[in-house]
Design a protein around this motif. Structure first.
Motif, PDB file in Angstrom:
ATOM      1  N   VAL A  81       0.854  -1.179   0.000  1.00  0.00           N
ATOM      2  CA  VAL A  81       0.000   0.000   0.000  1.00  0.00           C
ATOM      3  C   VAL A  81       0.897   1.238   0.000  1.00  0.00           C
ATOM      4  O   VAL A  81       1.829   1.324   0.801  1.00  0.00           O
ATOM      5  CB  VAL A  81      -0.920   0.014   1.244  1.00  0.00           C
ATOM      6  N   VAL A  82       0.613   2.160  -0.923  1.00  0.00           N
ATOM      7  CA  VAL A  82       1.373   3.406  -1.002  1.00  0.00           C
ATOM      8  C   VAL A  82       0.408   4.583  -1.100  1.00  0.00           C
ATOM      9  O   VAL A  82      -0.719   4.432  -1.555  1.00  0.00           O
ATOM     10  CB  VAL A  82       2.341   3.432  -2.211  1.00  0.00           C
ATOM     11  N   SER A  83       0.863   5.709  -0.670  1.00  0.00           N
ATOM     12  CA  SER A  83       0.086   6.936  -0.796  1.00  0.00           C
ATOM     13  C   SER A  83       0.130   7.433  -2.234  1.00  0.00           C
ATOM     14  O   SER A  83       1.111   7.219  -2.956  1.00  0.00           O
ATOM     15  CB  SER A  83       0.660   8.011   0.131  1.00  0.00           C
ATOM     16  N   GLN A  84      -0.899   8.114  -2.630  1.00  0.00           N
ATOM     17  CA  GLN A  84      -0.964   8.705  -3.961  1.00  0.00           C
ATOM     18  C   GLN A  84       0.225   9.628  -4.228  1.00  0.00           C
ATOM     19  O   GLN A  84       0.706   9.722  -5.345  1.00  0.00           O
ATOM     20  CB  GLN A  84      -2.289   9.479  -4.058  1.00  0.00           C
ATOM     21  N   SER A 134      10.975   4.328 -13.990  1.00  0.00           N
ATOM     22  CA  SER A 134      10.119   3.504 -14.862  1.00  0.00           C
ATOM     23  C   SER A 134       9.633   2.250 -14.144  1.00  0.00           C
ATOM     24  O   SER A 134       8.479   1.837 -14.294  1.00  0.00           O
ATOM     25  CB  SER A 134      10.874   3.105 -16.129  1.00  0.00           C
ATOM     26  N   ALA A 135      10.516   1.637 -13.364  1.00  0.00           N
ATOM     27  CA  ALA A 135      10.130   0.443 -12.608  1.00  0.00           C
ATOM     28  C   ALA A 135       9.051   0.782 -11.589  1.00  0.00           C
ATOM     29  O   ALA A 135       8.080   0.027 -11.412  1.00  0.00           O
ATOM     30  CB  ALA A 135      11.350  -0.171 -11.923  1.00  0.00           C
ATOM     31  N   PHE A 136       9.201   1.926 -10.925  1.00  0.00           N
ATOM     32  CA  PHE A 136       8.172   2.344  -9.963  1.00  0.00           C
ATOM     33  C   PHE A 136       6.849   2.577 -10.681  1.00  0.00           C
ATOM     34  O   PHE A 136       5.793   2.142 -10.205  1.00  0.00           O
ATOM     35  CB  PHE A 136       8.596   3.612  -9.209  1.00  0.00           C
ATOM     36  N   GLU A 137       6.889   3.270 -11.813  1.00  0.00           N
ATOM     37  CA  GLU A 137       5.662   3.536 -12.578  1.00  0.00           C
ATOM     38  C   GLU A 137       4.982   2.228 -12.991  1.00  0.00           C
ATOM     39  O   GLU A 137       3.756   2.117 -12.931  1.00  0.00           O
ATOM     40  CB  GLU A 137       5.976   4.388 -13.809  1.00  0.00           C
ATOM     41  N   ALA A 138       5.773   1.239 -13.403  1.00  0.00           N
ATOM     42  CA  ALA A 138       5.197  -0.052 -13.778  1.00  0.00           C
ATOM     43  C   ALA A 138       4.536  -0.721 -12.575  1.00  0.00           C
ATOM     44  O   ALA A 138       3.449  -1.296 -12.698  1.00  0.00           O
ATOM     45  CB  ALA A 138       6.277  -0.958 -14.364  1.00  0.00           C
ATOM     46  N   ASP A 139       5.172  -0.647 -11.414  1.00  0.00           N
ATOM     47  CA  ASP A 139       4.576  -1.204 -10.201  1.00  0.00           C
ATOM     48  C   ASP A 139       3.326  -0.435  -9.805  1.00  0.00           C
ATOM     49  O   ASP A 139       2.354  -1.005  -9.320  1.00  0.00           O
ATOM     50  CB  ASP A 139       5.575  -1.193  -9.047  1.00  0.00           C
ATOM     51  N   ASP A 140       3.330   0.868 -10.017  1.00  0.00           N
ATOM     52  CA  ASP A 140       2.211   1.736  -9.641  1.00  0.00           C
ATOM     53  C   ASP A 140       1.013   1.553 -10.572  1.00  0.00           C
ATOM     54  O   ASP A 140      -0.123   1.463 -10.109  1.00  0.00           O
ATOM     55  CB  ASP A 140       2.679   3.195  -9.655  1.00  0.00           C
ATOM     56  N   VAL A 185      -3.090   1.949  -4.068  1.00  0.00           N
ATOM     57  CA  VAL A 185      -2.813   3.373  -3.853  1.00  0.00           C
ATOM     58  C   VAL A 185      -3.897   3.985  -2.968  1.00  0.00           C
ATOM     59  O   VAL A 185      -5.089   3.875  -3.257  1.00  0.00           O
ATOM     60  CB  VAL A 185      -2.738   4.117  -5.200  1.00  0.00           C
ATOM     61  N   VAL A 186      -3.449   4.615  -1.885  1.00  0.00           N
ATOM     62  CA  VAL A 186      -4.343   5.305  -0.963  1.00  0.00           C
ATOM     63  C   VAL A 186      -4.462   6.760  -1.426  1.00  0.00           C
ATOM     64  O   VAL A 186      -3.444   7.449  -1.537  1.00  0.00           O
ATOM     65  CB  VAL A 186      -3.793   5.267   0.482  1.00  0.00           C
ATOM     66  N   PRO A 187      -5.678   7.210  -1.718  1.00  0.00           N
ATOM     67  CA  PRO A 187      -5.825   8.595  -2.175  1.00  0.00           C
ATOM     68  C   PRO A 187      -5.502   9.592  -1.060  1.00  0.00           C
ATOM     69  O   PRO A 187      -5.642   9.284   0.125  1.00  0.00           O
ATOM     70  CB  PRO A 187      -7.291   8.695  -2.595  1.00  0.00           C
ATOM     71  N   LEU A 188      -5.076  10.758  -1.469  1.00  0.00           N
ATOM     72  CA  LEU A 188      -4.815  11.826  -0.504  1.00  0.00           C
ATOM     73  C   LEU A 188      -6.140  12.435  -0.062  1.00  0.00           C
ATOM     74  O   LEU A 188      -6.972  12.784  -0.878  1.00  0.00           O
ATOM     75  CB  LEU A 188      -3.944  12.914  -1.128  1.00  0.00           C
TER      76      LEU A 188
END
Length: 69
Positions: A2-5, A34-40, A52-55
């Motif tokens: 889980v990550v923040s927006q 790019s790797a982060f974007e692919a994971d995201d 993704v947790v919205p703000l």
């Protein structure tokens, strides 16, 4: 995971700061970003790896204080 927006902005900022400090090359920064974007967002072959947790005002308040109320 889980990550923040806002992680999208924070990760990019941290990677490019490392580049400016000479710790990683521009190519490595681009690759990691790019790797982060692919994971995201996922890829044509893989779904996103992050939830993704919205703000929201509450999330921002907790983050600003550095602890749960």
């Amino acid at each position: 995971m889980v990550v923040s927006q806002i992680a999208r902005v924070e990760i990019a900022a941290a990677l490019w700061r490392k580049h400016r400090m000479g710790a990683i090359s521009a190519g490595d920064a681009r690759l990691l970003e790019s790797a982060f974007e692919a994971d995201d967002h996922g890829t044509p072959d893989e779904p996103p790896r992050f939830a993704v947790v919205p703000l929201t005002p509450i999330v921002l308040d907790v983050a600003a204080r550095g602890r749960v109320p």
